[in-house]
Motif scaffolding. Structure first.
Motif, PDB file in Angstrom:
ATOM      1  N   LYS B   5       3.658  -9.415 -13.384  1.00 44.74           N
ATOM      2  CA  LYS B   5       4.203  -8.732 -12.207  1.00 44.74           C
ATOM      3  C   LYS B   5       3.073  -8.066 -11.440  1.00 44.74           C
ATOM      4  CE  LYS B   5       8.815  -7.920 -14.066  1.00 44.74           C
ATOM      5  NZ  LYS B   5       9.861  -6.935 -14.385  1.00 44.74           N
ATOM      6  N   GLN B   6       2.996  -8.339 -10.162  1.00 44.91           N
ATOM      7  CA  GLN B   6       1.905  -7.855  -9.313  1.00 44.91           C
ATOM      8  C   GLN B   6       2.447  -6.934  -8.240  1.00 44.91           C
ATOM      9  OE1 GLN B   6      -0.629 -11.035  -7.939  1.00 44.91           O
ATOM     10  NE2 GLN B   6      -1.680  -9.768  -6.441  1.00 44.91           N
ATOM     11  N   SER B   7       1.692  -5.878  -7.970  1.00 40.03           N
ATOM     12  CA  SER B   7       2.092  -4.948  -6.902  1.00 40.03           C
ATOM     13  C   SER B   7       0.846  -4.326  -6.281  1.00 40.03           C
ATOM     14  CB  SER B   7       3.000  -3.849  -7.474  1.00 40.03           C
ATOM     15  OG  SER B   7       2.292  -3.071  -8.436  1.00 40.03           O
ATOM     16  N   PRO B   8       0.902  -3.906  -5.015  1.00 41.80           N
ATOM     17  CA  PRO B   8       2.025  -4.071  -4.101  1.00 41.80           C
ATOM     18  C   PRO B   8       2.051  -5.482  -3.521  1.00 41.80           C
ATOM     19  CG  PRO B   8       0.220  -3.032  -2.954  1.00 41.80           C
ATOM     20  CD  PRO B   8      -0.238  -3.216  -4.371  1.00 41.80           C
ATOM     21  N   GLN B   9       3.084  -5.797  -2.796  1.00 49.59           N
ATOM     22  CA  GLN B   9       3.195  -7.097  -2.139  1.00 49.59           C
ATOM     23  C   GLN B   9       2.222  -7.187  -0.975  1.00 49.59           C
ATOM     24  OE1 GLN B   9       7.126  -7.828  -0.594  1.00 49.59           O
ATOM     25  NE2 GLN B   9       6.919 -10.026  -0.863  1.00 49.59           N
ATOM     26  N   SER B  10       2.036  -6.072  -0.277  1.00 45.74           N
ATOM     27  CA  SER B  10       1.075  -6.024   0.812  1.00 45.74           C
ATOM     28  C   SER B  10       0.393  -4.664   0.820  1.00 45.74           C
ATOM     29  CB  SER B  10       1.753  -6.296   2.157  1.00 45.74           C
ATOM     30  OG  SER B  10       2.727  -5.319   2.423  1.00 45.74           O
ATOM     31  N   LEU B  11      -0.812  -4.651   1.388  1.00 45.70           N
ATOM     32  CA  LEU B  11      -1.633  -3.450   1.341  1.00 45.70           C
ATOM     33  C   LEU B  11      -2.497  -3.406   2.587  1.00 45.70           C
ATOM     34  CD1 LEU B  11      -2.704  -1.072  -0.433  1.00 45.70           C
ATOM     35  CD2 LEU B  11      -4.286  -2.699  -1.463  1.00 45.70           C
ATOM     36  N   ILE B  12      -2.491  -2.252   3.235  1.00 48.26           N
ATOM     37  CA  ILE B  12      -3.340  -2.052   4.407  1.00 48.26           C
ATOM     38  C   ILE B  12      -4.298  -0.917   4.097  1.00 48.26           C
ATOM     39  CG2 ILE B  12      -3.427  -1.461   6.854  1.00 48.26           C
ATOM     40  CD1 ILE B  12      -0.594  -2.577   7.113  1.00 48.26           C
ATOM     41  N   VAL B  13      -5.589  -1.182   4.296  1.00 57.20           N
ATOM     42  CA  VAL B  13      -6.638  -0.217   3.955  1.00 57.20           C
ATOM     43  C   VAL B  13      -7.612  -0.130   5.128  1.00 57.20           C
ATOM     44  CG1 VAL B  13      -8.576   0.193   2.379  1.00 57.20           C
ATOM     45  CG2 VAL B  13      -6.416  -0.671   1.482  1.00 57.20           C
TER      46      VAL B  13
END
Lengths: 113, 113
Positions: B5-13
């Motif tokens: 299981k991977q998280s997050p689905q999307s990431l803004i940095v």
């Protein structure tokens, strides 16, 4: 000099047709794989060959048939194509059938219309 | 049953920030944990990998942290750059399963300039 090369890069075909995708690796690896990446980018294994021998055969419709003429080549033939087969198909290789990283090809985008 | 299981689905940095992507696995027999980076139109590329005998591995700006007891591992990207914008996949495999890798669902990273 591409390590894992797939052809064709794009494939657009009608339902019911039969098509093949070819893969070649020049890394000297023993193990090759076919993975399917769907529209949500999920990667799922389909098949694996180790030195021409089929070692992984996931739950894939019988319309999909892999063939490995030698350990550097792995082909995927698909019969009676369906709309749901539309995806990106990736070939990959690894040094052996143990736990190692993969080298992926650039993918074949299959669109069934 | 989703094994990774991977998280997050999307990431803004923001540029220069730290990007952190997490994965959790269920099968304690897994013994190889790679991360892959995928740019649009390309195949996944092996970025960095770790085996469970170490708790951390660093390569340049990329670090894997591994917690065997919690069955979790994470990718840290230091000093994130716009060129790091891509989809990242964690994976897990075990030596006794023909090298089959099970992939997480992917994280789309966007690094804003």
């Amino acid at each position: 000099d591409t390590a894992v090369s797939q052809t064709p890069k794009y494939l657009v075909t009608q339902m019911g047709n039969d098509k093949s995708i070819k893969c070649e690796q020049n890394l000297g690896h023993d193990t090759m794989y076919w993975y399917k990446q769907d529209s949500k980018k999920f990667l799922k294994i389909m098949f694996s060959y180790n030195n021409k021998e089929l070692i992984i055969n996931e739950t894939v419709p019988n319309r999909f048939s892999p063939k490995s003429p030698d350990k550097a080549h792995l082909n995927l033939h698909i019969n009676s194509l369906e709309l749901g087969d539309s995806a990106v198909y990736f070939c990959a290789s690894s040094p052996s059938q143990g736990a190692y990283g993969y080298t992926f090809g650039s993918g074949t985008r299959l669109t069934v219309v | 049953q989703q094994q990774v299981k991977q998280s997050p689905q999307s990431l803004i940095v923001q540029k220069g920030g730290i990007s952190i992507i997490n994965c959790a696995y269920e099968n304690t027999a897994f013994d190889y944990f790679p991360w892959y980076q995928q740019f649009p139109g390309k195949g996944p590329a092996l970025l960095i990998a770790i085996r469970p005998d170490v708790s951390e591995k660093k390569e340049g700006r990329f670090t894997i942290s591994f917690n065997k007891s919690a069955k979790q591992f994470s990718l840290h990207i230091m000093d994130s750059q716009p060129g790091d914008s891509a989809t990242y996949f964690c994976a897990a495999s075990r030596n006794t399963n023909a090298g089959k890798s099970t992939f997480g669902d992917g994280t789309t990273l966007t690094v804003k300039p």
